[in-house]
Design an enzyme around this catalytic site. Structure first.
Site, PDB file in Angstrom:
ATOM      1  N   ARG A  24       0.833  -1.214   0.000  1.00  0.00           N
ATOM      2  CA  ARG A  24       0.000   0.000   0.000  1.00  0.00           C
ATOM      3  C   ARG A  24       0.868   1.266   0.000  1.00  0.00           C
ATOM      4  NH1 ARG A  24      -3.361   3.022   4.114  1.00  0.00           N
ATOM      5  NH2 ARG A  24      -5.308   3.626   3.102  1.00  0.00           N
ATOM      6  N   ILE A  50      -6.867   7.850  -0.637  1.00  0.00           N
ATOM      7  CA  ILE A  50      -6.843   6.405  -0.761  1.00  0.00           C
ATOM      8  C   ILE A  50      -7.687   5.925   0.421  1.00  0.00           C
ATOM      9  CG2 ILE A  50      -4.595   6.369   0.445  1.00  0.00           C
ATOM     10  CD1 ILE A  50      -3.895   3.791  -0.976  1.00  0.00           C
ATOM     11  N   SER A  51      -8.660   5.058   0.150  1.00  0.00           N
ATOM     12  CA  SER A  51      -9.640   4.711   1.181  1.00  0.00           C
ATOM     13  C   SER A  51      -9.027   3.904   2.321  1.00  0.00           C
ATOM     14  CB  SER A  51     -10.793   3.917   0.556  1.00  0.00           C
ATOM     15  OG  SER A  51     -11.416   4.680  -0.448  1.00  0.00           O
ATOM     16  N   GLN A  52      -9.749   3.903   3.433  1.00  0.00           N
ATOM     17  CA  GLN A  52      -9.364   3.136   4.621  1.00  0.00           C
ATOM     18  C   GLN A  52      -9.270   1.643   4.276  1.00  0.00           C
ATOM     19  OE1 GLN A  52     -12.473   3.376   7.517  1.00  0.00           O
ATOM     20  NE2 GLN A  52     -11.470   1.945   8.912  1.00  0.00           N
ATOM     21  N   PRO A  53      -8.198   0.947   4.668  1.00  0.00           N
ATOM     22  CA  PRO A  53      -8.063  -0.473   4.334  1.00  0.00           C
ATOM     23  C   PRO A  53      -9.272  -1.332   4.724  1.00  0.00           C
ATOM     24  CG  PRO A  53      -5.986   0.359   5.163  1.00  0.00           C
ATOM     25  CD  PRO A  53      -6.973   1.478   5.309  1.00  0.00           C
TER      26      PRO A  53
END
Ligand code: SAM
Length: 211
Positions: A24, A50-53
Site C-alpha cells: 500500500r 486512498i480509502s481506509q483499508p
C-alpha cells in the site's frame, strides 16, 4: 494490517492474501509511508484520498470476486483498490475523472506488472456502456442515489457495492441482481468523497469528506 482486518471481521482469505501481497505504501507519497499500513484513509493528489483499508477489504469481500469476472471500478484514485481487483478478477475496467490521478495509477500498476486493467478518464457515473455488462461494479466515491446507468450495466447475476447518501455520511450498499430481480443490503455507515458527475453530485456542490 491484514491481522487487524481479520480481527475486524474480514473473513475472505483471497481478499486478505491480496491485501498482504500489495504494498500500500507505493500508492501514497513517501512522506506518508510511516502511516501506509494504518487503518485510515490517506490524502493523495487532487484533494482525493486512498480509502481506509477496512472499507477496501469490506467492499472487495462483498463483491465475491471470481477469476472469470469482468469488473467495473469507478474512482481509480491512487490505483490501490484497482490492484486488488486485478489480483482477484479476470478483467478490470477503471474510470477516474482526474487525468493526473489516472496517469499516475496507470504507471504504478504497469510497473507492478498488471496486464488485465483498462483505464478511462471521464465521468464514471455513466459507467462504460461499450464494455457492459459487468459481473461486478465497485464505486469508490459517494453518490446521492444509485446511478441508473450503472444499474443498467450490471450483469445478471451481478453485484455492485456503492456508498449512497448525503454529502457527509452515507450507507455502503450491496446491490445484487439475480433472476432479473434487484436486492439491496446495507453493509455499514461510511464517509466517502463525492462522486462528481451527471449521475452523481454537481461539481460546485462537491465537498471535502473522508474516505
Ligand atoms: N479507490 C481509490 C484508491 O484505492 O485510491 C480511492 C478513491 S477516492 C476515495 C474517490 C475517487 O473517485 C477520486 O479519485 C475521485 O477523483 C474519483 N471520482 C469522483 N467522481 C468521479 C466520477 N464521476 N468518475 C470517475 N471518478 C470519480
Amino acid at each position: 494490517m491484514v491481522q487487524h482486518l481479520a480481527a475486524q471481521g474480514i473473513t475472505d482469505k483471497n481478499v486478505l492474501h491480496a491485501m498482504q501481497r500489495i504494498p500500500r505504501h507505493l500508492f501514497v507519497a513517501n512522506s506518508l509511508w510511516d502511516q501506509a499500513y494504518a487503518d485510515h484513509p490517506l490524502p493523495i493528489e487532487q484533494n482525493q484520498t486512498i480509502s481506509q483499508p477496512y472499507i477496501v477489504a469490506l467492499m472487495t469481500q462483498a463483491l465475491q470476486l471470481q477469476k472469470s469476472d469482468r469488473v467495473l471500478e469507478i474512482g481509480t484514485g491512487s490505483g490501490y483498490q484497482t490492484a486488488i481487483l486485478a489480483e482477484l478478477a479476470g478483467q478490470v475496467y477503471t474510470i477516474e475523472r482526474f487525468p493526473q490521478l489516472s496517469q499516475k495509477a496507470q504507471r504504478l500498476l504497469r510497473e507492478a506488472g498488471y496486464t488485465n486493467i483498462r483505464y478511462r478518464v471521464g465521468d464514471g457515473s455513466l459507467g462504460w456502456p461499450e464494455e457492459a455488462p459487468f459481473d461486478k461494479i465497485i464505486v469508490t466515491a459517494a453518490a446521492p442515489e444509485v446511478p441508473s446507468s450503472l444499474l443498467a450495466q450490471l450483469a445478471d447475476p451481478g453485484r455492485m457495492v456503492i456508498p449512497v447518501g448525503g454529502r457527509q455520511v452515507q450507507t455502503l450498499l450491496l446491490i445484487r441482481r439475480e433472476n432479473q430481480e434487484l436486492f439491496k443490503e446495507e453493509l455499514c455507515a461510511c464517509s466517502f468523497l463525492p462522486l462528481v458527475g451527471k449521475e452523481g453530485w454537481p461539481e460546485e456542490e462537491s465537498i471535502e469528506s473522508r474516505s
